[in-house]
Design a protein around this motif. Structure first.
Motif, PDB file in Angstrom:
ATOM      1  N   VAL A  97       0.825  -1.209   0.000  1.00 41.25           N
ATOM      2  CA  VAL A  97       0.000   0.000   0.000  1.00 41.25           C
ATOM      3  C   VAL A  97       0.861   1.261   0.000  1.00 41.25           C
ATOM      4  N   SER A  98       1.848   1.312   0.898  1.00 37.64           N
ATOM      5  CA  SER A  98       2.622   2.548   1.032  1.00 37.64           C
ATOM      6  C   SER A  98       3.448   2.843  -0.215  1.00 37.64           C
ATOM      7  N   ASN A  99       4.078   1.816  -0.796  1.00 45.34           N
ATOM      8  CA  ASN A  99       4.922   2.106  -1.956  1.00 45.34           C
ATOM      9  C   ASN A  99       4.096   2.328  -3.219  1.00 45.34           C
ATOM     10  N   LEU A 100       2.945   1.667  -3.327  1.00 45.85           N
ATOM     11  CA  LEU A 100       2.070   1.975  -4.460  1.00 45.85           C
ATOM     12  C   LEU A 100       1.612   3.424  -4.383  1.00 45.85           C
ATOM     13  N   ALA A 101       1.199   3.842  -3.175  1.00 47.35           N
ATOM     14  CA  ALA A 101       0.761   5.225  -3.015  1.00 47.35           C
ATOM     15  C   ALA A 101       1.896   6.197  -3.322  1.00 47.35           C
ATOM     16  N   LEU A 102       3.105   5.863  -2.867  1.00 48.07           N
ATOM     17  CA  LEU A 102       4.254   6.734  -3.113  1.00 48.07           C
ATOM     18  C   LEU A 102       4.576   6.820  -4.600  1.00 48.07           C
TER      19      LEU A 102
ATOM     20  N   VAL B 154       7.103  13.952 -12.764  1.00 52.85           N
ATOM     21  CA  VAL B 154       8.563  13.858 -12.739  1.00 52.85           C
ATOM     22  C   VAL B 154       9.016  12.775 -13.720  1.00 52.85           C
ATOM     23  N   PRO B 155      10.300  12.784 -14.127  1.00 54.83           N
ATOM     24  CA  PRO B 155      10.802  11.763 -15.054  1.00 54.83           C
ATOM     25  C   PRO B 155      10.714  10.354 -14.463  1.00 54.83           C
ATOM     26  N   THR B 156      10.752   9.360 -15.345  1.00 53.80           N
ATOM     27  CA  THR B 156      10.596   7.967 -14.927  1.00 53.80           C
ATOM     28  C   THR B 156      11.691   7.527 -13.968  1.00 53.80           C
ATOM     29  N   HIS B 157      12.938   7.972 -14.220  1.00 60.45           N
ATOM     30  CA  HIS B 157      14.025   7.530 -13.342  1.00 60.45           C
ATOM     31  C   HIS B 157      13.857   8.075 -11.924  1.00 60.45           C
ATOM     32  N   VAL B 158      13.212   9.230 -11.796  1.00 61.74           N
ATOM     33  CA  VAL B 158      12.943   9.774 -10.462  1.00 61.74           C
ATOM     34  C   VAL B 158      11.896   8.917  -9.747  1.00 61.74           C
ATOM     35  N   VAL B 159      10.887   8.480 -10.492  1.00 58.66           N
ATOM     36  CA  VAL B 159       9.869   7.599  -9.909  1.00 58.66           C
ATOM     37  C   VAL B 159      10.513   6.300  -9.423  1.00 58.66           C
ATOM     38  N   LEU B 160      11.409   5.749 -10.254  1.00 61.30           N
ATOM     39  CA  LEU B 160      12.079   4.499  -9.889  1.00 61.30           C
ATOM     40  C   LEU B 160      12.920   4.670  -8.627  1.00 61.30           C
ATOM     41  N   LEU B 161      13.727   5.734  -8.585  1.00 59.84           N
ATOM     42  CA  LEU B 161      14.567   5.971  -7.410  1.00 59.84           C
ATOM     43  C   LEU B 161      13.720   6.224  -6.166  1.00 59.84           C
ATOM     44  N   THR B 162      12.625   6.929  -6.344  1.00 61.20           N
ATOM     45  CA  THR B 162      11.731   7.188  -5.211  1.00 61.20           C
ATOM     46  C   THR B 162      11.133   5.888  -4.685  1.00 61.20           C
ATOM     47  N   GLY B 163      10.739   5.007  -5.605  1.00 59.72           N
ATOM     48  CA  GLY B 163      10.174   3.728  -5.184  1.00 59.72           C
ATOM     49  C   GLY B 163      11.179   2.873  -4.433  1.00 59.72           C
ATOM     50  N   ILE B 164      12.421   2.838  -4.921  1.00 62.46           N
ATOM     51  CA  ILE B 164      13.460   2.046  -4.246  1.00 62.46           C
ATOM     52  C   ILE B 164      13.788   2.648  -2.881  1.00 62.46           C
ATOM     53  N   ALA B 165      13.864   3.986  -2.828  1.00 58.01           N
ATOM     54  CA  ALA B 165      14.122   4.640  -1.544  1.00 58.01           C
ATOM     55  C   ALA B 165      12.991   4.367  -0.558  1.00 58.01           C
ATOM     56  N   GLY B 166      11.759   4.398  -1.058  1.00 58.29           N
ATOM     57  CA  GLY B 166      10.622   4.099  -0.189  1.00 58.29           C
ATOM     58  C   GLY B 166      10.656   2.665   0.311  1.00 58.29           C
TER      59      GLY B 166
ATOM     60  N   LEU C  65      13.413   0.761   0.801  1.00 63.74           N
ATOM     61  CA  LEU C  65      14.452   0.597   1.817  1.00 63.74           C
ATOM     62  C   LEU C  65      14.082   1.307   3.117  1.00 63.74           C
ATOM     63  N   ALA C  66      13.585   2.520   2.999  1.00 61.88           N
ATOM     64  CA  ALA C  66      13.231   3.267   4.211  1.00 61.88           C
ATOM     65  C   ALA C  66      12.113   2.571   4.973  1.00 61.88           C
TER      66      ALA C  66
ATOM     67  N   PHE D 286      11.017  -6.845   7.777  1.00 64.21           N
ATOM     68  CA  PHE D 286      11.880  -6.260   6.747  1.00 64.21           C
ATOM     69  C   PHE D 286      11.666  -6.957   5.407  1.00 64.21           C
ATOM     70  N   CYS D 287      11.762  -8.285   5.418  1.00 64.43           N
ATOM     71  CA  CYS D 287      11.688  -9.035   4.161  1.00 64.43           C
ATOM     72  C   CYS D 287      10.315  -8.935   3.510  1.00 64.43           C
ATOM     73  N   PHE D 288       9.267  -9.033   4.319  1.00 64.82           N
ATOM     74  CA  PHE D 288       7.936  -9.020   3.726  1.00 64.82           C
ATOM     75  C   PHE D 288       7.515  -7.619   3.316  1.00 64.82           C
ATOM     76  N   PHE D 289       7.945  -6.596   4.049  1.00 64.01           N
ATOM     77  CA  PHE D 289       7.681  -5.235   3.582  1.00 64.01           C
ATOM     78  C   PHE D 289       8.378  -5.019   2.245  1.00 64.01           C
ATOM     79  N   ALA D 290       9.638  -5.455   2.171  1.00 63.21           N
ATOM     80  CA  ALA D 290      10.387  -5.287   0.923  1.00 63.21           C
ATOM     81  C   ALA D 290       9.743  -6.068  -0.215  1.00 63.21           C
ATOM     82  N   SER D 291       9.265  -7.290   0.080  1.00 61.14           N
ATOM     83  CA  SER D 291       8.639  -8.096  -0.977  1.00 61.14           C
ATOM     84  C   SER D 291       7.351  -7.457  -1.468  1.00 61.14           C
ATOM     85  N   GLY D 292       6.641  -6.768  -0.570  1.00 63.07           N
ATOM     86  CA  GLY D 292       5.444  -6.058  -1.003  1.00 63.07           C
ATOM     87  C   GLY D 292       5.772  -4.758  -1.711  1.00 63.07           C
ATOM     88  N   ALA D 293       6.766  -4.039  -1.189  1.00 65.90           N
ATOM     89  CA  ALA D 293       7.089  -2.721  -1.739  1.00 65.90           C
ATOM     90  C   ALA D 293       7.748  -2.808  -3.112  1.00 65.90           C
TER      91      ALA D 293
END
Length: 368
Positions: A160-165, A174-186, A188-189, A288-295
């Motif tokens: 839910v959180s990373n889809l919303a982000l 914003v450009p696609t690479h910014v969306v990708l980096l934002t998703g990866i940062a979201g 990990l955080a 950690f693992c399951f949040f990451a697998s969902g995100a």
């Protein structure tokens, strides 16, 4: 006393074709349910095994009732209801708490309450079977609750959180690479935050339980207590006993100096609670693992080079399927409808994504 057959239509000796079909279907279901309980029993030991075998014997008695009604019309064995066949397949392959939870729901859907060809004893059996299976499933849920809770809800939070982000950032233009980096940062955080938070939560809960556990070293003082003052009774009163029961129990302990009597049932209950809470490390790793697998799921379209509206739609579709799955799992374990729980998870996830998408459009337009 064995169940007595009841005629389909009073005053007639020949059952209708519809009755025969219904009885044969019931017969097949009883055979399958007995097999399910036997398969589950093979994966259990001790008391749980005995209980499951007793349930299988009860289903076999019901089977004999339908055989007596059918007589020469038994015919070849039918396949039984689809859900019962699926339950049997899962019992043979897994034998887990999920199967017990499904069996609980199956027992709760028995048609015998409204079928005049089933005896009142059979209908009562099915209602009691539901409670028996509920008790067995509860044991499994208790064993799963700590780590499994962190796993399931960690995955759901990641979805839910990373889809919303991702959707909110993408909608801002914003450009696609910014969306990708934002998703990866979201990812990990969020995963690190979930893991750390779950560790602190579980450790704190275990420490609270440990602080409430009676000190075993205090038993060494029993032999030196003043028999007349009998302050040991205060211990039992503080633990919830009535004054009379506490006084009597304390006198017995002081009279016999049987230190085993100082043990409190609450101690064993707290030990069980420790097991239910789980360990901090296992809960943190699961979170950690399951949040990451969902995100990671809403990020996948961008990782594979998609952009714009196609990436958004595919991300939403993948997350929707995953939300349905996690909701269904929670529904199965809680004994509720998997479909309703899945749709509820889907509505919540898409609702959050819709809000951030609108905010992204708003800020994107304002920034422009």
């Amino acid at each position: 006393m064995p169940d007595q057959p009841v005629a389909a239509e009073p005053g007639t000796s020949t059952p209708r074709a519809a009755d025969i079909r219904r009885w044969r279907r019931y017969l097949a279901d009883e055979q399958l349910e007995a097999a399910v309980y036997r398969d589950l029993a093979e994966r259990r030991t001790g008391e749980e095994r005995e209980i499951l075998l007793a349930l299988a014997d009860a289903e076999a008695r019901h089977e004999q009732h339908w055989r007596r009604l059918l007589g020469d019309d038994v015919g070849r064995t039918l396949r039984g209801a689809t859900r019962t066949r699926v339950l049997g397949f899962l019992a043979r392959r897994f034998g887990s708490v999920f199967v017990l939870a499904l069996a609980q729901r199956a027992e709760g859907r028995s048609p015998y309450d409204t079928d005049t060809d089933a005896t009142a004893a059979m209908a009562a059996d099915e209602r009691i079977h539901e409670e028996v299976v509920r008790g067995l499933a509860t044991r499994g849920r208790m064993r799963l609750s700590g780590t499994f809770r962190a796993a399931v809800f960690g995955a759901n939070d990641g979805l839910v959180s990373n889809l919303a982000l991702v959707i909110g950032i993408s909608a801002s233009g914003v450009p696609t690479h910014v969306v990708l980096l934002t998703g990866i940062a979201g990812l990990l955080a969020g995963a690190l935050s979930m893991g750390a938070g779950e560790y602190v939560s579980v450790r704190s809960q275990r420490e609270l339980l440990e602080s409430s556990t009676p000190d075993p070293d205090a038993r060494s003082a029993v032999a030196d207590l003043d028999v007349d003052a009998n302050e040991l009774a205060l211990v039992y009163r503080a633990r919830g006993m009535s004054e009379a029961d506490a006084e009597e129990h304390a006198r017995e302990v002081l009279r016999t100096h049987d230190l085993a009597l100082t043990a409190d049932p609450a101690v064993h209950a707290q030990s069980d609670e420790h097991e239910a809470v789980g360990t901090g490390i296992s809960a943190a790793l699961s979170s950690f693992c399951f949040f990451a697998s969902g995100a990671i799921i809403p990020v996948l379209p961008y990782l594979f080079g998609l952009s714009g509206l196609p990436a958004l739609l595919i991300a939403a579709l993948l997350v929707g399927l995953a939300l349905l799955a996690t909701g269904a799992i929670v529904g199965i374990l809680s004994g509720a409808s998997p479909l309703k729980r899945g749709l509820r998870q889907l509505a919540i996830g898409y609702g959050a994504a819709a809000v951030t998408y609108l905010l992204g459009l708003l800020f994107g337009t304002t920034g422009a």
